[in-house]
Enzyme design. Structure first.
Site, PDB file in Angstrom:
ATOM      1  CB  SER A  25      39.722 -18.531 -80.715  1.00 28.97           C
ATOM      2  OG  SER A  25      41.223 -18.949 -80.363  1.00 28.97           O
ATOM      3  CE1 TYR A  85      41.897 -16.269 -85.462  1.00 27.52           C
ATOM      4  CE2 TYR A  85      42.634 -16.714 -83.223  1.00 27.52           C
ATOM      5  CZ  TYR A  85      41.790 -17.313 -84.135  1.00 27.52           C
ATOM      6  OH  TYR A  85      41.282 -17.997 -84.467  1.00 27.52           O
TER       7      TYR A  85
HETATM    8  N1  NAP Z   1      42.418 -24.193 -85.979  1.00 28.53           N
HETATM    9  C1  NAP Z   1      42.609 -23.697 -85.168  1.00 28.53           C
HETATM   10  O1  NAP Z   1      43.775 -24.004 -84.444  1.00 28.53           O
HETATM   11  C2  NAP Z   1      41.784 -22.896 -84.451  1.00 28.53           C
HETATM   12  C3  NAP Z   1      41.643 -22.473 -83.187  1.00 28.53           C
HETATM   13  C4  NAP Z   1      40.771 -21.859 -82.596  1.00 28.53           C
HETATM   14  C5  NAP Z   1      39.560 -21.186 -83.244  1.00 28.53           C
HETATM   15  N2  NAP Z   1      39.805 -21.479 -84.747  1.00 28.53           N
HETATM   16  C6  NAP Z   1      38.693 -20.839 -85.513  1.00 28.53           C
HETATM   17  O2  NAP Z   1      37.986 -21.911 -86.078  1.00 28.53           O
HETATM   18  C7  NAP Z   1      37.437 -21.152 -87.443  1.00 28.53           C
HETATM   19  C8  NAP Z   1      37.556 -22.335 -88.433  1.00 28.53           C
HETATM   20  O3  NAP Z   1      39.011 -22.449 -88.822  1.00 28.53           O
HETATM   21  P1  NAP Z   1      39.505 -23.901 -89.279  1.00 28.53           P
HETATM   22  O4  NAP Z   1      40.670 -24.094 -88.069  1.00 28.53           O
HETATM   23  O5  NAP Z   1      38.857 -24.754 -89.645  1.00 28.53           O
HETATM   24  O6  NAP Z   1      40.605 -23.323 -90.465  1.00 28.53           O
HETATM   25  P2  NAP Z   1      40.544 -23.537 -92.325  1.00 28.53           P
HETATM   26  O7  NAP Z   1      40.373 -25.066 -92.198  1.00 28.53           O
HETATM   27  O8  NAP Z   1      41.531 -22.827 -92.463  1.00 28.53           O
HETATM   28  O9  NAP Z   1      39.101 -23.061 -92.523  1.00 28.53           O
HETATM   29  C9  NAP Z   1      38.780 -21.732 -92.597  1.00 28.53           C
HETATM   30  C10 NAP Z   1      37.669 -21.693 -93.239  1.00 28.53           C
HETATM   31  O10 NAP Z   1      37.093 -20.209 -93.493  1.00 28.53           O
HETATM   32  C11 NAP Z   1      36.910 -19.771 -94.666  1.00 28.53           C
HETATM   33  N3  NAP Z   1      37.336 -18.433 -95.180  1.00 28.53           N
HETATM   34  C12 NAP Z   1      38.330 -17.911 -95.027  1.00 28.53           C
HETATM   35  N4  NAP Z   1      38.331 -16.508 -95.395  1.00 28.53           N
HETATM   36  C13 NAP Z   1      36.992 -16.521 -95.919  1.00 28.53           C
HETATM   37  C14 NAP Z   1      36.200 -15.445 -96.596  1.00 28.53           C
HETATM   38  N5  NAP Z   1      36.812 -14.237 -96.891  1.00 28.53           N
HETATM   39  N6  NAP Z   1      35.165 -15.507 -96.853  1.00 28.53           N
HETATM   40  C15 NAP Z   1      34.354 -16.749 -96.752  1.00 28.53           C
HETATM   41  N7  NAP Z   1      34.792 -17.616 -96.160  1.00 28.53           N
HETATM   42  C16 NAP Z   1      36.336 -17.766 -95.752  1.00 28.53           C
HETATM   43  C17 NAP Z   1      37.650 -20.822 -95.588  1.00 28.53           C
HETATM   44  O11 NAP Z   1      37.177 -21.269 -96.857  1.00 28.53           O
HETATM   45  P3  NAP Z   1      37.669 -20.680 -98.103  1.00 28.53           P
HETATM   46  O12 NAP Z   1      39.154 -20.225 -98.236  1.00 28.53           O
HETATM   47  O13 NAP Z   1      37.325 -21.339 -99.407  1.00 28.53           O
HETATM   48  O14 NAP Z   1      36.885 -19.151 -98.443  1.00 28.53           O
HETATM   49  C18 NAP Z   1      37.604 -22.291 -94.775  1.00 28.53           C
HETATM   50  O15 NAP Z   1      36.473 -22.786 -95.030  1.00 28.53           O
HETATM   51  C19 NAP Z   1      38.029 -19.919 -87.738  1.00 28.53           C
HETATM   52  O16 NAP Z   1      37.170 -18.914 -87.475  1.00 28.53           O
HETATM   53  C20 NAP Z   1      39.267 -20.052 -86.724  1.00 28.53           C
HETATM   54  O17 NAP Z   1      39.603 -18.670 -86.313  1.00 28.53           O
HETATM   55  C21 NAP Z   1      40.763 -22.185 -85.324  1.00 28.53           C
END
Ligand code: NAP
Length: 263
Positions: free
Chosen positions: A138, A151
């Site tokens: 991130s 985080y």
């Molecule tokens: N969205 C943003 O603004 C942003 C910015 C910077 C970085 N990121 C990073 O991008 C990555 C993806 O996030 P996203 O934005 O796509 O959010 P998201 O739509 O909430 O997706 C998160 C994913 O992680 C899975 N997950 C969560 N806890 C888990 C666990 N204990 N075991 C296995 N899987 C788990 C969830 O699936 P289940 O709930 O089905 O397990 C879901 O598929 C993350 O690492 C996040 O930190 C996001």
């Protein structure tokens, strides 16, 4: 002929789901997350659209048993071409006021799981001298923020770890690629799960689509880029922040934190 395999954690929504959609064109997929129903629905759709063989692993990667299953599966897969450590979540609130359990789960998911899965994947990729790993960090890895102690620090770990792997791979002349993908605010389920409004986080010009993030990452992988920061605004901010003397950076971040808490 069998297709190369891409393993994606957190494939049930957001950035991970878009990685699956993009890679399904020319890969078979191993999709990993807790919500089996979501993964099965996505898998069926991608099989129909692209003919990709999709294996579902419903796993909670914060638990040792599930993590060991995924680890074993990766280590035994001769077609593994790409591992995307994407699963993650955010929390809000001051470190000492938020439940310990959530902080521990975050460290397990953002640090222990990618570390173990990278090790399993590299053990298979390095001898073949082929493959790649994308660790989804991130911009929070570079910009500290009150309310994001675990985080930001776990995502910083991810960038340092990925850079160190890059150096180790280079040191032995390996062609295996590693990337730290560092998105800024991205439309996904991330902020819904945190129960925060997107408007309160940043103005709309700062928000990226998951497609923009994934396309920048895959282009970066083709060019063997170590750090990929999608969006020119974020590239500018990170370039500036990382050049500031630490005292000045902390002074600016403290001021922002005080202003936010006064609102
Ligand atoms: N969205 C943003 O603004 C942003 C910015 C910077 C970085 N990121 C990073 O991008 C990555 C993806 O996030 P996203 O934005 O796509 O959010 P998201 O739509 O909430 O997706 C998160 C994913 O992680 C899975 N997950 C969560 N806890 C888990 C666990 N204990 N075991 C296995 N899987 C788990 C969830 O699936 P289940 O709930 O089905 O397990 C879901 O598929 C993350 O690492 C996040 O930190 C996001």
């Amino acid at each position: 002929m069998s297709r190369p395999l891409a393993a994606i954690t957190g494939a049930s929504s957001g950035i991970g789901e878009v990685f699956a959609r993009r890679l399904a064109v020319d890969h078979d997929l191993l999709l990993i997350a807790r919500r089996r129903d979501r993964l099965e629905k996505l898998g069926a759709e991608l099989f129909q659209q692209h003919g990709s063989a999709v294996e579902i692993l419903a796993a909670d990667l914060t638990g040792d048993k599930d993590l060991a299953l995924v680890e074993t599966r990766l280590a035994a897969e001769p077609r593994l071409e790409l591992l995307i450590n994407n699963a993650g979540f955010g929390t809000k609130g001051l470190f000492w006021e938020t439940p310990l359990e959530g902080q521990e789960q975050m460290h397990a998911l953002h640090v222990i799981a990618p570390m173990r899965l990278c090790r399993a994947a590299l053990g298979a990729m390095v001898p073949r001298d082929h493959g790649g790993i994308i660790n989804v960090a991130s911009v929070a890895a570079f910009i500290r923020r009150a309310g994001g102690a675990s985080y930001g620090s776990t995502k910083s770990w991810m960038t340092v770890f990925t850079e160190a792997l890059y150096l180790e791979l280079r040191s032995v002349g390996s062609h295996v690629a590693v990337q730290a993908l560092c998105p800024g605010f991205t439309y996904s389920e991330f902020h819904d799960a945190m129960k925060v409004s997107r408007e309160s986080m940043a103005s709309s010009s700062f928000w990226l689509t998951a497609e923009e993030v994934v396309d920048a990452s895959l282009e970066g992988l083709r060019n063997r880029k170590l750090f990929v920061i999608p969006g020119w605004r974020y590239r500018m901010i990170v370039a500036l922040v990382t050049k500031l003397p630490a005292m000045l950076r902390v002074a600016i971040e403290s001021r922002i934190a005080r202003e936010r808490s006064a609102k």
